[in-house]
Design a protein around this motif. Structure first.
Motif, PDB file in Angstrom:
ATOM      1  N   ARG A  37      -2.180  -2.350  -3.647  1.00 10.77           N
ATOM      2  CA  ARG A  37      -2.707  -1.115  -4.442  1.00 10.77           C
ATOM      3  C   ARG A  37      -3.117  -0.105  -3.185  1.00 10.77           C
ATOM      4  O   ARG A  37      -4.013   0.397  -3.172  1.00 10.77           O
ATOM      5  N   THR A  38      -2.165   0.012  -2.265  1.00 19.85           N
ATOM      6  CA  THR A  38      -2.015   0.916  -1.216  1.00 19.85           C
ATOM      7  C   THR A  38      -1.359   2.204  -1.624  1.00 19.85           C
ATOM      8  O   THR A  38      -1.203   2.959  -0.661  1.00 19.85           O
ATOM      9  N   THR A  40      -0.827   5.590  -3.334  1.00 20.92           N
ATOM     10  CA  THR A  40      -1.994   6.463  -3.868  1.00 20.92           C
ATOM     11  C   THR A  40      -1.029   7.512  -5.121  1.00 20.92           C
ATOM     12  O   THR A  40       0.069   7.805  -4.921  1.00 20.92           O
ATOM     13  N   HIS A  42      -1.046  12.056  -5.582  1.00 21.05           N
ATOM     14  CA  HIS A  42      -1.599  13.141  -5.506  1.00 21.05           C
ATOM     15  C   HIS A  42      -1.381  14.003  -6.711  1.00 21.05           C
ATOM     16  O   HIS A  42      -0.673  13.510  -7.547  1.00 21.05           O
ATOM     17  N   ARG A  62       2.528   8.447  -4.016  1.00 23.39           N
ATOM     18  CA  ARG A  62       2.918   8.701  -2.527  1.00 23.39           C
ATOM     19  C   ARG A  62       2.711   7.488  -2.115  1.00 23.39           C
ATOM     20  O   ARG A  62       1.833   6.393  -2.381  1.00 23.39           O
ATOM     21  N   TRP A  63       3.430   7.191  -0.824  1.00 21.67           N
ATOM     22  CA  TRP A  63       3.470   5.849  -0.214  1.00 21.67           C
ATOM     23  C   TRP A  63       3.320   6.199   1.317  1.00 21.67           C
ATOM     24  O   TRP A  63       4.184   6.507   2.068  1.00 21.67           O
ATOM     25  N   ASN A  70       5.535   7.981   5.976  1.00 22.50           N
ATOM     26  CA  ASN A  70       5.396   8.374   4.641  1.00 22.50           C
ATOM     27  C   ASN A  70       6.831   8.280   3.969  1.00 22.50           C
ATOM     28  O   ASN A  70       8.047   8.761   4.440  1.00 22.50           O
ATOM     29  N   TRP A  92       0.698   0.740 -12.808  1.00 17.47           N
ATOM     30  CA  TRP A  92      -0.417   1.151 -11.708  1.00 17.47           C
ATOM     31  C   TRP A  92      -0.371   2.842 -11.928  1.00 17.47           C
ATOM     32  O   TRP A  92      -1.923   3.249 -11.854  1.00 17.47           O
ATOM     33  N   GLU A  96      -4.265   4.302 -12.664  1.00 19.84           N
ATOM     34  CA  GLU A  96      -4.927   5.081 -11.537  1.00 19.84           C
ATOM     35  C   GLU A  96      -5.270   6.499 -12.162  1.00 19.84           C
ATOM     36  O   GLU A  96      -6.142   7.192 -11.980  1.00 19.84           O
ATOM     37  N   GLN A 100      -8.732   8.157 -12.565  1.00 26.54           N
ATOM     38  CA  GLN A 100      -9.241   9.437 -11.825  1.00 26.54           C
ATOM     39  C   GLN A 100      -9.665  10.575 -12.912  1.00 26.54           C
ATOM     40  O   GLN A 100     -10.494  11.335 -12.415  1.00 26.54           O
ATOM     41  N   ALA A 265      -4.169  15.374  -2.582  1.00 24.15           N
ATOM     42  CA  ALA A 265      -4.806  14.342  -2.459  1.00 24.15           C
ATOM     43  C   ALA A 265      -6.157  14.301  -3.063  1.00 24.15           C
ATOM     44  O   ALA A 265      -6.609  15.346  -3.530  1.00 24.15           O
ATOM     45  N   PRO A 266      -6.451  13.235  -3.904  1.00 23.77           N
ATOM     46  CA  PRO A 266      -7.731  13.295  -4.908  1.00 23.77           C
ATOM     47  C   PRO A 266      -8.828  14.014  -4.400  1.00 23.77           C
ATOM     48  O   PRO A 266      -9.338  14.984  -5.076  1.00 23.77           O
TER      49      PRO A 266
END
Ligand code: C2E
Ligand code: CA
Ligand code: CA
Ligand code: CA
Length: 278
Positions: A37-38, A40, A42, A62-63, A70, A92, A96, A100, A265-266
């Protein structure tokens, strides 16, 4: 001549070999990223042009990989599709996004809804509706809090469960949005068959409309279609004030793009929400 031919052959095969190895390494890394789970998400705001208020937020995957750096979703989404990881990636992203959204609401931030991108293959999953419902209730969210963005490529999908799942999801009250509208499929007949709530005007038309009469005519046509069918129309890729004004003149009410904010980003999104939302 024979030796020459062979050396050509081995030159190409080495190159192909290297490409195949790179791809395999990337695939292995993606599998790992999903397990650990790496990846993310945006977030990019969608703005109501009349009120200036937040209409919704789109979640974009995003990875960042320690050695590959990236990796663009334009690269890893197709890869995930090819190597059977897109189901996992879709689940996922749904989970996620819901987590959020619920966290923001608990923090007192008024986020009307979240949009999640899904691939056609995600609709092959017969459990998708149940999975979404479980995820929504786990986070105390309502169906209208979630919009699924699909592309016209679902229409090329002949899997019979796709249309069934789309109808199921829509019947639950979850929003369905046609992303990249106008770029993919040649017939508008599908607007009668698919249970759509929203059209997203592709950013290529927004980009070109000031200099290209055909693009401008199409932005005009898309908002009229959306109005007639009582769908929300979102203009994406809005980068300049001039584009915003031109779209508003044509009747566009919701827009998304760098003019308002890049995908954030969060934590940055949270700052943006605190600054922007009353
Ligand atoms: P998309 O769904 O059409 O997303 C819009 C893309 O435009 C995003 O690129 C976004 O960062 C970019 N964008 C936003 N505002 C502007 C603007 O003002 N100007 C310009 N030039 N671009 C803008 P991104 O994040 O690289 O994503 C590329 C594509 O990858 C997405 O296109 C979507 O098709 C796919 N994708 C991203 N996340 C997911 C995901 O979680 N699942 C699936 N299935 N696909 C995803
Ligand atoms: Ca999208
Ligand atoms: Ca799009
Ligand atoms: Ca796209």
């Amino acid at each position: 001549a024979k030796a020459n031919g062979r050396s050509h052959f081995s030159f190409f095969s080495d190159e192909m070999n290297q490409l195949a190895q790179e791809r395999l390494a990337l695939e292995t890394a993606l599998r790992e990223a999903l397990q650990q789970r790496t990846l993310t998400l945006h977030y990019q705001p969608q703005i109501n042009l009349e009120s200036g208020r937040l209409h919704g937020i789109e979640a974009l995957a995003r990875w960042h990989h320690p050695t590959f750096g990236n990796v663009s979703p334009m690269r890893f989404i197709p890869l995930a599709e090819e190597c059977g990881l897109i189901g996992q990636l879709g689940q996922w992203a749904l989970e996620e996004s819901c987590r959020q959204l619920a966290a923001w609401r608990r923090a007192g931030l008024d986020v009307p809804a979240i949009s999640v991108n899904l691939s056609p293959t995600n609709f092959h999953n017969l459990e998708l509706t149940r999975y979404i419902n479980d995820t929504l209730s786990e986070h105390a969210l309502a169906p209208r809090d979630l919009t699924l963005e699909i592309t016209e490529s679902v229409l090329l999908d002949t899997n019979p469960s796709t249309l069934r799942t789309l109808n199921e999801v829509h019947a639950q009250g979850i929003g369905l949005s046609m992303d990249d509208f106008g770029t993919g499929y040649s017939s508008l007949g599908y607007l009668r068959r698919l249970p759509l709530d929203e059209l997203k005007l592709d950013k290529i038309f927004v980009h070109d409309m000031e200099h290209d009469e055909t693009a401008l005519a199409l932005t005009h046509a898309v908002i009229r279609i959306g109005e007639s069918l009582k769908m929300t129309v979102v203009a994406e890729g809005v980068e300049t004030q001039a584009q915003r004004e031109l779209l508003e003149q044509q009747g566009y009410k919701v827009a998304q793009g760098y003019l308002f904010s890049r995908p954030l980003a969060p934590e940055q999104m949270e700052d943006w929400l605190r600054r922007t939302v009353d």
